[in-house]
Design a protein around this motif. Structure first.
Motif, PDB file in Angstrom:
ATOM      1  N   TYR A  33      19.985   2.604  26.818  1.00  0.00           N
ATOM      2  CA  TYR A  33      21.350   2.977  26.471  1.00  0.00           C
ATOM      3  C   TYR A  33      21.795   4.216  27.227  1.00  0.00           C
ATOM      4  CZ  TYR A  33      21.113  -0.059  22.348  1.00  0.00           C
ATOM      5  OH  TYR A  33      21.005  -1.132  21.507  1.00  0.00           O
ATOM      6  N   ALA A  34      23.105   4.375  27.314  1.00  0.00           N
ATOM      7  CA  ALA A  34      23.729   5.627  27.725  1.00  0.00           C
ATOM      8  C   ALA A  34      24.531   6.107  26.525  1.00  0.00           C
ATOM      9  CB  ALA A  34      24.646   5.420  28.923  1.00  0.00           C
ATOM     10  N   ALA A  35      24.508   7.406  26.295  1.00  0.00           N
ATOM     11  CA  ALA A  35      25.278   7.973  25.200  1.00  0.00           C
ATOM     12  C   ALA A  35      26.050   9.176  25.705  1.00  0.00           C
ATOM     13  CB  ALA A  35      24.363   8.396  24.056  1.00  0.00           C
ATOM     14  N   ARG A  36      27.307   9.247  25.316  1.00  0.00           N
ATOM     15  CA  ARG A  36      28.129  10.429  25.568  1.00  0.00           C
ATOM     16  C   ARG A  36      28.454  10.997  24.195  1.00  0.00           C
ATOM     17  NH1 ARG A  36      31.412  13.517  28.525  1.00  0.00           N
ATOM     18  NH2 ARG A  36      33.509  13.953  27.785  1.00  0.00           N
ATOM     19  N   VAL A  37      28.062  12.245  23.984  1.00  0.00           N
ATOM     20  CA  VAL A  37      28.247  12.893  22.692  1.00  0.00           C
ATOM     21  C   VAL A  37      29.048  14.173  22.912  1.00  0.00           C
ATOM     22  CG1 VAL A  37      27.109  13.827  20.642  1.00  0.00           C
ATOM     23  CG2 VAL A  37      26.012  11.966  21.931  1.00  0.00           C
ATOM     24  N   VAL A  38      30.196  14.251  22.256  1.00  0.00           N
ATOM     25  CA  VAL A  38      31.066  15.425  22.360  1.00  0.00           C
ATOM     26  C   VAL A  38      31.125  16.069  20.977  1.00  0.00           C
ATOM     27  CG1 VAL A  38      33.383  16.261  22.898  1.00  0.00           C
ATOM     28  CG2 VAL A  38      32.428  14.311  24.167  1.00  0.00           C
ATOM     29  N   SER A  39      30.738  17.336  20.903  1.00  0.00           N
ATOM     30  CA  SER A  39      30.705  18.014  19.609  1.00  0.00           C
ATOM     31  C   SER A  39      30.983  19.498  19.779  1.00  0.00           C
ATOM     32  CB  SER A  39      29.331  17.827  18.956  1.00  0.00           C
ATOM     33  OG  SER A  39      29.231  18.584  17.761  1.00  0.00           O
ATOM     34  N   GLU A  40      31.740  20.047  18.861  1.00  0.00           N
ATOM     35  CA  GLU A  40      32.012  21.483  18.848  1.00  0.00           C
ATOM     36  C   GLU A  40      30.724  22.269  18.602  1.00  0.00           C
ATOM     37  OE1 GLU A  40      33.836  24.893  19.427  1.00  0.00           O
ATOM     38  OE2 GLU A  40      34.905  22.993  19.638  1.00  0.00           O
ATOM     39  N   THR A  41      29.773  21.668  17.917  1.00  0.00           N
ATOM     40  CA  THR A  41      28.516  22.371  17.625  1.00  0.00           C
ATOM     41  C   THR A  41      27.710  22.678  18.882  1.00  0.00           C
ATOM     42  OG1 THR A  41      27.269  20.331  17.232  1.00  0.00           O
ATOM     43  CG2 THR A  41      28.337  21.330  15.330  1.00  0.00           C
ATOM     44  N   PHE A  42      28.052  22.057  20.006  1.00  0.00           N
ATOM     45  CA  PHE A  42      27.369  22.325  21.268  1.00  0.00           C
ATOM     46  C   PHE A  42      27.886  23.584  21.957  1.00  0.00           C
ATOM     47  CE2 PHE A  42      26.817  17.463  21.848  1.00  0.00           C
ATOM     48  CZ  PHE A  42      25.681  17.469  21.051  1.00  0.00           C
ATOM     49  N   ARG A  43      29.041  24.083  21.514  1.00  0.00           N
ATOM     50  CA  ARG A  43      29.661  25.226  22.193  1.00  0.00           C
ATOM     51  C   ARG A  43      28.708  26.412  22.213  1.00  0.00           C
ATOM     52  NH1 ARG A  43      34.406  25.340  24.105  1.00  0.00           N
ATOM     53  NH2 ARG A  43      35.269  23.789  22.662  1.00  0.00           N
ATOM     54  N   GLY A  44      28.495  26.959  23.404  1.00  0.00           N
ATOM     55  CA  GLY A  44      27.642  28.119  23.585  1.00  0.00           C
ATOM     56  C   GLY A  44      26.163  27.792  23.744  1.00  0.00           C
ATOM     57  N   LEU A  45      25.800  26.536  23.556  1.00  0.00           N
ATOM     58  CA  LEU A  45      24.403  26.137  23.710  1.00  0.00           C
ATOM     59  C   LEU A  45      24.137  25.666  25.137  1.00  0.00           C
ATOM     60  CD1 LEU A  45      23.793  23.982  20.492  1.00  0.00           C
ATOM     61  CD2 LEU A  45      23.162  26.364  20.878  1.00  0.00           C
ATOM     62  N   PRO A  46      22.966  25.981  25.674  1.00  0.00           N
ATOM     63  CA  PRO A  46      22.621  25.429  26.985  1.00  0.00           C
ATOM     64  C   PRO A  46      22.464  23.908  26.884  1.00  0.00           C
ATOM     65  CG  PRO A  46      20.792  26.724  26.093  1.00  0.00           C
ATOM     66  CD  PRO A  46      21.929  26.838  25.136  1.00  0.00           C
ATOM     67  N   ARG A  47      22.645  23.239  27.993  1.00  0.00           N
ATOM     68  CA  ARG A  47      22.585  21.774  28.016  1.00  0.00           C
ATOM     69  C   ARG A  47      21.273  21.239  27.424  1.00  0.00           C
ATOM     70  NH1 ARG A  47      26.861  19.230  29.106  1.00  0.00           N
ATOM     71  NH2 ARG A  47      27.239  20.633  30.817  1.00  0.00           N
ATOM     72  N   VAL A  48      20.173  21.898  27.717  1.00  0.00           N
ATOM     73  CA  VAL A  48      18.877  21.445  27.184  1.00  0.00           C
ATOM     74  C   VAL A  48      18.899  21.448  25.656  1.00  0.00           C
ATOM     75  CG1 VAL A  48      16.434  22.066  26.965  1.00  0.00           C
ATOM     76  CG2 VAL A  48      17.516  22.105  29.195  1.00  0.00           C
ATOM     77  N   ARG A  49      19.441  22.488  25.065  1.00  0.00           N
ATOM     78  CA  ARG A  49      19.505  22.574  23.593  1.00  0.00           C
ATOM     79  C   ARG A  49      20.467  21.529  23.032  1.00  0.00           C
ATOM     80  NH1 ARG A  49      17.405  22.041  19.429  1.00  0.00           N
ATOM     81  NH2 ARG A  49      18.140  23.130  17.601  1.00  0.00           N
ATOM     82  N   GLN A  50      21.560  21.254  23.737  1.00  0.00           N
ATOM     83  CA  GLN A  50      22.479  20.209  23.295  1.00  0.00           C
ATOM     84  C   GLN A  50      21.750  18.869  23.216  1.00  0.00           C
ATOM     85  OE1 GLN A  50      25.966  20.148  25.829  1.00  0.00           O
ATOM     86  NE2 GLN A  50      26.215  22.363  25.687  1.00  0.00           N
ATOM     87  N   HIS A  51      20.984  18.560  24.254  1.00  0.00           N
ATOM     88  CA  HIS A  51      20.243  17.303  24.296  1.00  0.00           C
ATOM     89  C   HIS A  51      19.180  17.268  23.204  1.00  0.00           C
ATOM     90  CE1 HIS A  51      21.367  15.855  28.594  1.00  0.00           C
ATOM     91  NE2 HIS A  51      22.383  16.447  28.002  1.00  0.00           N
ATOM     92  N   GLN A  52      18.527  18.395  22.966  1.00  0.00           N
ATOM     93  CA  GLN A  52      17.533  18.456  21.900  1.00  0.00           C
ATOM     94  C   GLN A  52      18.151  18.159  20.547  1.00  0.00           C
ATOM     95  OE1 GLN A  52      16.039  22.426  22.579  1.00  0.00           O
ATOM     96  NE2 GLN A  52      14.279  21.679  23.764  1.00  0.00           N
ATOM     97  N   ARG A  53      19.363  18.642  20.320  1.00  0.00           N
ATOM     98  CA  ARG A  53      20.051  18.373  19.046  1.00  0.00           C
ATOM     99  C   ARG A  53      20.260  16.866  18.856  1.00  0.00           C
ATOM    100  NH1 ARG A  53      23.571  22.342  16.753  1.00  0.00           N
ATOM    101  NH2 ARG A  53      23.613  20.823  15.080  1.00  0.00           N
ATOM    102  N   VAL A  54      20.616  16.174  19.935  1.00  0.00           N
ATOM    103  CA  VAL A  54      20.806  14.724  19.846  1.00  0.00           C
ATOM    104  C   VAL A  54      19.467  14.027  19.596  1.00  0.00           C
ATOM    105  CG1 VAL A  54      21.571  12.637  21.058  1.00  0.00           C
ATOM    106  CG2 VAL A  54      22.883  14.773  21.276  1.00  0.00           C
ATOM    107  N   TYR A  55      18.428  14.431  20.336  1.00  0.00           N
ATOM    108  CA  TYR A  55      17.105  13.822  20.142  1.00  0.00           C
ATOM    109  C   TYR A  55      16.600  14.061  18.723  1.00  0.00           C
ATOM    110  CZ  TYR A  55      16.983  13.262  25.227  1.00  0.00           C
ATOM    111  OH  TYR A  55      17.260  12.924  26.513  1.00  0.00           O
ATOM    112  N   GLU A  56      16.838  15.251  18.177  1.00  0.00           N
ATOM    113  CA  GLU A  56      16.457  15.543  16.794  1.00  0.00           C
ATOM    114  C   GLU A  56      17.171  14.608  15.830  1.00  0.00           C
ATOM    115  OE1 GLU A  56      17.463  19.686  16.499  1.00  0.00           O
ATOM    116  OE2 GLU A  56      15.742  20.297  17.714  1.00  0.00           O
TER     117      GLU A  56
END
Length: 77
Positions: A33-56
């Motif tokens: 799959y490909a996933a595009r996730v847009v969230s305000e909770t990602f603001r200020g987080l580095p891309r790696v941490r954003q991806h970790q949030r999705v994997y979690e």
């Protein structure tokens, strides 16, 4: 057993309620799959941490039930 796109979307939205989630089945096999996730909770987080949030949000299914996920994350404009 492959995961349905709707299940992936529901799991991400459960963890990130404000998220806009778009899932695309890349191979038609329910495994890639490909996933595009847009969230305000990602603001200020580095891309790696954003991806970790999705994997979690997927609760350890990556690499097992869900074989591959091409992930794009962003904050709302």
């Amino acid at each position: 057993m492959p995961m349905a796109a709707s299940e992936i979307e529901a799991m991400i939205k459960a963890a990130l309620p404000d998220a806009l989630v778009e899932i695309t089945d890349l191979a038609g096999d329910g495994d890639h799959y490909a996933a595009r996730v847009v969230s305000e909770t990602f603001r200020g987080l580095p891309r790696v941490r954003q991806h970790q949030r999705v994997y979690e949000a997927l609760g350890g299914r990556m690499g097992g039930v869900l074989h591959a996920l091409q992930l794009t994350t962003a904050t709302p404009d």
